[in-house]
Design a protein around this motif. Structure first.
Motif, PDB file in Angstrom:
ATOM      1  N   TRP A  23       0.840  -1.197   0.000  1.00 41.06           N
ATOM      2  CA  TRP A  23       0.000   0.000   0.000  1.00 41.06           C
ATOM      3  C   TRP A  23       0.881   1.255   0.000  1.00 41.06           C
ATOM      4  CZ3 TRP A  23      -4.882   0.621  -1.132  1.00 41.06           C
ATOM      5  CH2 TRP A  23      -5.779  -0.419  -0.972  1.00 41.06           C
ATOM      6  N   MET A  24       1.988   1.199   0.746  1.00 42.70           N
ATOM      7  CA  MET A  24       2.908   2.341   0.787  1.00 42.70           C
ATOM      8  C   MET A  24       3.512   2.599  -0.590  1.00 42.70           C
ATOM      9  SD  MET A  24       6.338   2.852   3.097  1.00 42.70           S
ATOM     10  CE  MET A  24       7.254   1.615   2.184  1.00 42.70           C
ATOM     11  N   SER A  59      -4.123   5.578   0.357  1.00 39.67           N
ATOM     12  CA  SER A  59      -3.241   4.406   0.297  1.00 39.67           C
ATOM     13  C   SER A  59      -2.273   4.378   1.473  1.00 39.67           C
ATOM     14  CB  SER A  59      -2.457   4.414  -1.024  1.00 39.67           C
ATOM     15  OG  SER A  59      -3.325   4.296  -2.126  1.00 39.67           O
ATOM     16  N   LEU A  60      -1.737   5.533   1.827  1.00 39.85           N
ATOM     17  CA  LEU A  60      -0.787   5.572   2.945  1.00 39.85           C
ATOM     18  C   LEU A  60      -1.486   5.305   4.275  1.00 39.85           C
ATOM     19  CD1 LEU A  60       1.301   8.610   1.710  1.00 39.85           C
ATOM     20  CD2 LEU A  60       2.067   6.229   1.823  1.00 39.85           C
ATOM     21  N   GLN A  61      -2.729   5.748   4.406  1.00 39.47           N
ATOM     22  CA  GLN A  61      -3.488   5.414   5.613  1.00 39.47           C
ATOM     23  C   GLN A  61      -3.716   3.907   5.705  1.00 39.47           C
ATOM     24  OE1 GLN A  61      -6.892   7.988   5.114  1.00 39.47           O
ATOM     25  NE2 GLN A  61      -6.048   9.567   6.468  1.00 39.47           N
ATOM     26  N   SER A  62      -3.974   3.262   4.567  1.00 37.98           N
ATOM     27  CA  SER A  62      -4.121   1.800   4.564  1.00 37.98           C
ATOM     28  C   SER A  62      -2.810   1.137   4.970  1.00 37.98           C
ATOM     29  CB  SER A  62      -4.549   1.321   3.173  1.00 37.98           C
ATOM     30  OG  SER A  62      -5.823   1.820   2.834  1.00 37.98           O
ATOM     31  N   ALA A  63      -1.696   1.664   4.459  1.00 30.18           N
ATOM     32  CA  ALA A  63      -0.391   1.108   4.802  1.00 30.18           C
ATOM     33  C   ALA A  63      -0.130   1.201   6.297  1.00 30.18           C
ATOM     34  CB  ALA A  63       0.703   1.834   4.028  1.00 30.18           C
ATOM     35  N   LEU A  64      -0.397   2.367   6.872  1.00 37.46           N
ATOM     36  CA  LEU A  64      -0.124   2.566   8.300  1.00 37.46           C
ATOM     37  C   LEU A  64      -1.123   1.823   9.173  1.00 37.46           C
ATOM     38  CD1 LEU A  64       0.828   6.345   8.122  1.00 37.46           C
ATOM     39  CD2 LEU A  64       2.354   4.437   8.649  1.00 37.46           C
ATOM     40  N   LEU A 116      -2.113  -1.153   8.520  1.00 38.14           N
ATOM     41  CA  LEU A 116      -1.574  -2.512   8.573  1.00 38.14           C
ATOM     42  C   LEU A 116      -0.249  -2.577   9.325  1.00 38.14           C
ATOM     43  CD1 LEU A 116      -2.339  -3.583   4.887  1.00 38.14           C
ATOM     44  CD2 LEU A 116      -3.403  -4.521   6.963  1.00 38.14           C
ATOM     45  N   ASP A 117       0.546  -1.504   9.214  1.00 37.93           N
ATOM     46  CA  ASP A 117       1.867  -1.509   9.860  1.00 37.93           C
ATOM     47  C   ASP A 117       2.238  -0.084  10.270  1.00 37.93           C
ATOM     48  OD1 ASP A 117       4.428  -1.827  10.744  1.00 37.93           O
ATOM     49  OD2 ASP A 117       5.209  -2.782   8.919  1.00 37.93           O
ATOM     50  N   PRO A 118       1.866   0.308  11.500  1.00 42.60           N
ATOM     51  CA  PRO A 118       2.159   1.681  11.953  1.00 42.60           C
ATOM     52  C   PRO A 118       3.641   1.987  12.090  1.00 42.60           C
ATOM     53  CG  PRO A 118       0.525   0.589  13.360  1.00 42.60           C
ATOM     54  CD  PRO A 118       1.137  -0.463  12.499  1.00 42.60           C
ATOM     55  N   THR A 119       4.509   0.986  11.988  1.00 42.77           N
ATOM     56  CA  THR A 119       5.951   1.211  12.169  1.00 42.77           C
ATOM     57  C   THR A 119       6.649   1.605  10.866  1.00 42.77           C
ATOM     58  OG1 THR A 119       6.580  -1.100  11.744  1.00 42.77           O
ATOM     59  CG2 THR A 119       5.934  -0.521  14.003  1.00 42.77           C
ATOM     60  N   LEU A 120       5.911   1.691   9.773  1.00 41.65           N
ATOM     61  CA  LEU A 120       6.527   2.025   8.485  1.00 41.65           C
ATOM     62  C   LEU A 120       6.926   3.504   8.472  1.00 41.65           C
ATOM     63  CD1 LEU A 120       4.256   0.124   5.929  1.00 41.65           C
ATOM     64  CD2 LEU A 120       6.697  -0.288   6.331  1.00 41.65           C
ATOM     65  N   LEU A 121       8.164   3.789   8.801  1.00 41.34           N
ATOM     66  CA  LEU A 121       8.611   5.181   8.850  1.00 41.34           C
ATOM     67  C   LEU A 121       8.521   5.853   7.483  1.00 41.34           C
ATOM     68  CD1 LEU A 121      11.737   5.149  11.202  1.00 41.34           C
ATOM     69  CD2 LEU A 121       9.379   5.750  11.735  1.00 41.34           C
ATOM     70  N   GLU A 122       8.815   5.106   6.425  1.00 39.22           N
ATOM     71  CA  GLU A 122       8.749   5.706   5.094  1.00 39.22           C
ATOM     72  C   GLU A 122       7.327   6.129   4.756  1.00 39.22           C
ATOM     73  OE1 GLU A 122       9.984   4.802   0.445  1.00 39.22           O
ATOM     74  OE2 GLU A 122      10.415   3.307   1.992  1.00 39.22           O
ATOM     75  N   ALA A 132       1.197  17.778   8.315  1.00 41.87           N
ATOM     76  CA  ALA A 132       2.460  17.247   7.805  1.00 41.87           C
ATOM     77  C   ALA A 132       3.496  17.166   8.916  1.00 41.87           C
ATOM     78  CB  ALA A 132       2.973  18.121   6.660  1.00 41.87           C
ATOM     79  N   ILE A 133       3.543  18.180   9.769  1.00 43.48           N
ATOM     80  CA  ILE A 133       4.518  18.190  10.863  1.00 43.48           C
ATOM     81  C   ILE A 133       4.310  16.984  11.772  1.00 43.48           C
ATOM     82  CG2 ILE A 133       5.165  19.420  12.977  1.00 43.48           C
ATOM     83  CD1 ILE A 133       4.760  22.029  11.410  1.00 43.48           C
ATOM     84  N   ILE A 134       3.050  16.636  12.054  1.00 38.22           N
ATOM     85  CA  ILE A 134       2.767  15.484  12.919  1.00 38.22           C
ATOM     86  C   ILE A 134       3.360  14.207  12.313  1.00 38.22           C
ATOM     87  CG2 ILE A 134       0.925  14.043  13.853  1.00 38.22           C
ATOM     88  CD1 ILE A 134      -0.796  16.599  14.016  1.00 38.22           C
ATOM     89  N   SER A 135       3.180  14.021  10.991  1.00 41.94           N
ATOM     90  CA  SER A 135       3.743  12.837  10.333  1.00 41.94           C
ATOM     91  C   SER A 135       5.267  12.870  10.365  1.00 41.94           C
ATOM     92  CB  SER A 135       3.253  12.766   8.883  1.00 41.94           C
ATOM     93  OG  SER A 135       1.868  12.517   8.828  1.00 41.94           O
ATOM     94  N   TYR A 136       5.834  14.037  10.073  1.00 49.02           N
ATOM     95  CA  TYR A 136       7.297  14.145  10.075  1.00 49.02           C
ATOM     96  C   TYR A 136       7.884  13.903  11.468  1.00 49.02           C
ATOM     97  CZ  TYR A 136       7.278  16.251   5.346  1.00 49.02           C
ATOM     98  OH  TYR A 136       7.151  16.483   4.005  1.00 49.02           O
ATOM     99  N   GLU A 137       7.201  14.351  12.502  1.00 50.58           N
ATOM    100  CA  GLU A 137       7.732  14.181  13.859  1.00 50.58           C
ATOM    101  C   GLU A 137       7.835  12.708  14.238  1.00 50.58           C
ATOM    102  OE1 GLU A 137       5.096  16.672  16.104  1.00 50.58           O
ATOM    103  OE2 GLU A 137       6.517  18.350  16.134  1.00 50.58           O
ATOM    104  N   THR A 138       6.922  11.882  13.735  1.00 48.43           N
ATOM    105  CA  THR A 138       7.003  10.444  13.999  1.00 48.43           C
ATOM    106  C   THR A 138       8.309   9.876  13.448  1.00 48.43           C
ATOM    107  OG1 THR A 138       4.590  10.272  13.874  1.00 48.43           O
ATOM    108  CG2 THR A 138       5.848   8.231  13.629  1.00 48.43           C
ATOM    109  N   VAL A 139       8.699  10.364  12.271  1.00 47.91           N
ATOM    110  CA  VAL A 139       9.935   9.890  11.650  1.00 47.91           C
ATOM    111  C   VAL A 139      11.154  10.488  12.354  1.00 47.91           C
ATOM    112  CG1 VAL A 139      11.204   9.708   9.480  1.00 47.91           C
ATOM    113  CG2 VAL A 139       8.700   9.738   9.461  1.00 47.91           C
ATOM    114  N   ALA A 140      11.069  11.775  12.703  1.00 49.32           N
ATOM    115  CA  ALA A 140      12.213  12.477  13.284  1.00 49.32           C
ATOM    116  C   ALA A 140      12.655  11.879  14.606  1.00 49.32           C
ATOM    117  CB  ALA A 140      11.877  13.959  13.472  1.00 49.32           C
ATOM    118  N   ALA A 141      11.743  11.203  15.307  1.00 46.17           N
ATOM    119  CA  ALA A 141      12.115  10.577  16.574  1.00 46.17           C
ATOM    120  C   ALA A 141      13.202   9.525  16.368  1.00 46.17           C
ATOM    121  CB  ALA A 141      10.874   9.946  17.211  1.00 46.17           C
ATOM    122  N   GLN A 142      13.263   8.935  15.159  1.00 47.13           N
ATOM    123  CA  GLN A 142      14.286   7.932  14.872  1.00 47.13           C
ATOM    124  C   GLN A 142      15.279   8.381  13.807  1.00 47.13           C
ATOM    125  OE1 GLN A 142      12.935   3.778  14.614  1.00 47.13           O
ATOM    126  NE2 GLN A 142      10.882   4.469  15.211  1.00 47.13           N
TER     127      GLN A 142
END
Length: 633
Positions: free
Chosen positions: A105-106, A124-129, A131-137, A155-165
C-alpha cells in the motif's frame, strides 16, 4: 548442480554478482520458466539494474504463479527508472491479493504522490499505516503529501514520527514551520539538526537563510563561516543537496556558489538521459513555450500580466504551461495548459509532443520548479528567465536571459551559463494602474522630516547595509527610516539596528500589506534605500510607479544589480551609485535638499509614461527579437 540451482545458491548467500551469470545461462536453457525469470529479475533489481529487471518482470505470463509476486517489484523497478506512471498499474495489481501488506500500500501511495494524485495517496498511505504503523517511510510520504497540499500542521505530525528515529526529517519540519510563518521555530529545528549533523551542507545553508530572514546577521555569519570551512574539507555527499534559493544571497564567494549549483544540478541530471528529437524544425510559426508554477498569487505572475497577449501571433505560436497547484485565471497566451498535476514523466511527454522550438523556464531552481522535466530536454532549445536571475549552472539550459545591467558585456561572467542579453530591462511589468496617493498622516510620518525607506524582504538585508543606514541618519539628524518587513523579522532587525547605534525613535516598522497600500506607502516616502546583495526587482518597479526614487549600489552578481536594471530602463542612471561610500554620500545630499528630492519624484512620474518600463509590449518585443536571432528567422 545445474545452472538454476547454482544461481539460487549464490543468491541465497547474497552473492548477487556471482548469481546473475548463472541465472542468465539458466534462462537461456529454459526461457519458458517464469519462476526462473522472476528470480533472475529479482537478482537484477537487487543489483540496481532496474530497467533490465523491469523488462524481465513484464515478460512473466499472467497465468504463471510468478505473475502476482512480480507485481510489486515490477512497480519498484519502473519507479526507479523514472517511469512512475507505468508503475501505477502493477502497484494496483500488487494489492489485489487476499492479504496485501502494508509496504505494498505504501508503494502505491508513493507512486500516487509522484504522479500528482495526492488525495488517493493519502488513502493508500493510511491503509499502509493501518496494517503496519511502524513504516517510517509511509509516515514520511504522508508528511510529503500533506505538505504539498498545504496542510502543514498535519504534515509536521507525520514528520515528527519519523524524526524521533531519523533526525534529518527535521529539515522537512522546518520547511513546514516556515510556510506557517513560524520562523523562529524553524530556526530552532534547524539548529538542533545542525548540532546532530554538523557536516550537512543543506542544513547549514537553510539555517543561514533563516537567520538572514530573522535579521540575525551575526548568527548567519557564523554559520556561513562553518559552511565555507566544511566545503574546503570535503564536497557534499550525494544525498546532501541544498536548495539553491537558500544559498543564493549568502556571502559565499563565486567558487562556492558554483560548486553548490553544480552539485544541485548533478543530483537532478543523474539517470535522466536527454530525449532524442529531429534537429530540423517543422514548418509554420516557431513554437515558444513558457513553463511556470508562479503565475497565481506570485510576483512573477504579476509581472507577466499582459505579457503573453503582447506577443506577435503572426510570427510566433505561444504555449503557456501553468504548473502551479491551482491554475491562474489571468493567462492570455494563445495556448494555455494547466499541468500542475502531471508527473515529471507525463509533463516531459506533453512538452516533447508539443514540438517546441524554445522552452522558457520561468522558475529556475526555486520552489515549484520542474528541473527533473527540463533535464530530459523536451524542447529543442531551453532558456531560463525571470524566476531566478542569476547563474544556474544547469546543463539542461542552453542559456539564461538577463540584460546589460545585470550582466555587463565588459565584465567577467563567473558562471558557465551562456548569457543572452535583452536590449531593455530583464523585467516585464504591467501597465500602471491609478496613481498612488501620497498621505504622510496615514502612515504617521511627519511632514517636516525626510523619510528614507526600505521595502525589501528581510533576507535581502545585511549588517553592512544597516551600517550605511545608521551613518546616513547620523548625518541627517531629522530624517526617519521606515522599513517594511514580515513581523517575524521585527525583533531581529530592531536588535541589529540598536547594536549599530541606530535610534529606536527614528525608526518606523511596518508589516506587509495589500499591493495598493504598498504603493500609497511608497508614495508617502522620500527615498528608497536599496539593498546590496539582493536588490529590489519587482519592488523597484512598484517604487517607480509610486514616484519613489530608488538609490541603488550595484554589486558583482545579477541579484546585486536588479535595481540598476530598473533605474536604467526608467532613464534614471543618476540614482545608480559607484560604491557604498557614494551610496551614503548621495543619500545624505538628497535628504538635505528637499527640492532635489521633489524634482526627482517628478522626473520619475514623467518617466513612468515614456520610458517603456511599465510595458508588456516592450518586454515581449525584446524577447521576440532574441528568439528571432536564435532561430535564424
Amino acid at each position: 548442480m545445474n545452472e538454476a540451482a547454482e544461481a539460487r545458491r549464490y543468491h541465497y548467500a547474497a552473492r548477487l554478482n556471482d548469481a546473475l551469470p548463472h541465472y542468465r545461462r539458466a534462462l537461456q536453457l529454459d526461457p519458458a520458466d517464469d519462476v526462473l525469470r522472476y528470480d533472475t529479475a529479482l537478482c537484477m533489481m537487487q543489483l540496481g539494474h532496474a530497467e533490465a529487471a523491469a523488462e524481465l518482470f513484464q515478460q512473466i505470463h499472467p497465468a504463471s504463479t510468478a505473475w502476482q509476486p512480480a507485481r510489486a517489484p515490477l512497480a519498484i523497478c519502473l519507479r526507479d527508472s523514472n517511469r512512475p506512471d507505468e508503475a501505477l498499474e502493477p502497484a494496483h495489481q500488487a494489492i489485489t491479493t487476499a492479504e496485501p501488506q502494508g509496504w505494498q500500500w505504501m508503494l502505491l501511495g508513493d507512486l500516487q504522490q509522484r504522479t500528482g494524485q495526492q488525495t488517493a495517496a493519502i488513502d493508500s498511505l493510511q491503509s499502509a499505516l493501518g496494517l503496519d504503523p511502524t513504516l517510517l517511510e509511509a509516515h514520511h510520504l504522508m508528511g510529503l503529501v500533506l505538505q504539498e497540499m498545504g496542510r502543514f500542521e498535519e504534515a509536521i505530525i507525520s514528520y515528527e514520527t519519523v524524526a524521533a528515529q531519523l533526525p534529518m526529517e527535521r529539515i522537512n519540519i522546518a520547511r513546514c514551520l516556515q510556510h506557517l510563518g513560524q520562523w523562529e521555530s524553524a530556526r530552532d529545528a534547524l539548529a538542533q539538526l545542525h548540532q546532530l549533523q554538523p557536516a550537512r551542507v543543506d542544513v547549514m545553508c537553510w539555517l543561514a537563510h533563516v537567520h538572514a530572514q530573522l535579521c540575525e546577521f551575526d548568527a548567519m555569519d557564523r554559520i556561513v563561516a562553518r559552511l565555507i570551512a566544511q566545503l574546503r574539507v570535503a564536497a557534499p555527499a550525494a544525498d546532501d543537496v541544498p536548495q539553491p534559493f537558500t544559498f543564493a544571497t549568502l556571502p559565499l564567494g563565486n567558487d562556492v556558489h558554483r560548486q553548490l549549483l553544480d552539485h544541485a544540478a548533478a543530483s537532478i541530471q543523474t539517470a535522466r538521459e536527454p530525449l532524442t528529437r529531429v534537429a530540423t524544425r517543422r514548418g509554420g510559426r516557431p513554437r515558444i513555450g513558457y513553463l511556470s508554477s508562479d503565475l497565481r498569487h506570485h510576483t512573477v505572475g504579476a509581472l507577466l500580466t499582459g505579457f503573453f497577449a503582447a506577443h506577435d501571433r503572426s510570427r510566433f505560436e505561444v504555449y503557456l504551461y501553468d504548473s502551479g497547484r491551482q491554475p491562474a485565471s489571468n493567462n492570455d497566451a494563445e495556448h494555455v495548459d494547466h499541468v500542475g498535476s502531471l508527473s515529471d514523466a507525463e509533463l516531459t511527454k506533453r512538452l516533447h509532443e508539443a514540438d517546441l522550438d524554445i522552452l522558457i523556464d520561468l522558475n529556475g531552481p526555486t520552489y515549484g520548479g520542474r528541473p527533473g522535466v527540463l533535464a530530459y530536454r523536451p524542447a529543442r532549445m531551453q532558456l531560463g528567465w525571470l524566476g531566478y536571475l542569476s547563474g544556474q549552472q544547469s546543463p539542461w539550459l542552453d542559456g539564461i536571459i538577463l540584460d546589460h545591467s545585470l550582466a555587463p558585456a565588459d565584465s567577467q561572467w563567473p558562471f558557465s551559463d551562456q548569457v543572452f542579453r535583452l536590449a531593455g530591462s530583464v523585467f516585464p511589468a504591467a501597465e500602471p494602474s491609478s496613481p498612488p496617493r501620497r498621505d504622510r498622516a496615514r502612515w504617521q510620518l511627519p511632514d517636516a522630516s525626510p523619510v528614507v525607506a526600505s521595502f525589501n524582504s528581510s533576507h535581502k538585508l545585511s549588517r553592512s547595509l544597516l551600517e550605511c543606514w545608521t551613518e546616513i541618519l547620523r548625518e541627517v539628524p531629522d530624517a526617519l527610516l521606515l522599513v517594511c518587513l514580515a513581523p517575524q523579522a521585527h525583533r531581529g532587525f530592531l536588535r541589529a539596528w540598536e547594536s549599530l547605534g541606530g535610534e529606536r525613535a527614528r525608526l518606523r516598522m511596518l508589516s506587509p500589506m495589500l499591493p495598493e497600500q504598498y504603493l500609497d506607502c511608497m508614495a508617502s516616502c522620500d527615498l528608497f534605500l536599496d539593498a546590496f546583495n539582493y536588490q529590489a526587482g519587482a519592488t523597484a518597479i512598484d517604487a517607480a510607479m509610486a514616484g519613489l526614487p530608488l538609490l541603488t549600489c550595484p554589486g558583482e552578481l545579477p541579484l546585486a544589480r536588479l535595481g540598476s536594471s530598473v533605474n536604467r530602463q526608467l532613464g534614471m542612471p543618476d540614482l545608480i551609485c559607484n560604491g557604498r561610500r557614494d551610496y551614503v554620500q548621495r543619500a545624505v545630499a538628497l535628504l538635505r535638499t528637499p527640492a532635489a528630492l521633489a524634482e526627482l519624484r517628478q522626473r520619475i512620474i514623467a518617466r513612468n509614461q515614456d520610458s517603456a518600463l511599465h510595458s508588456a509590449a516592450r518586454a515581449a518585443d525584446d524577447l521576440q527579437a532574441l528568439y528571432q536571432d536564435l532561430l535564424g528567422e
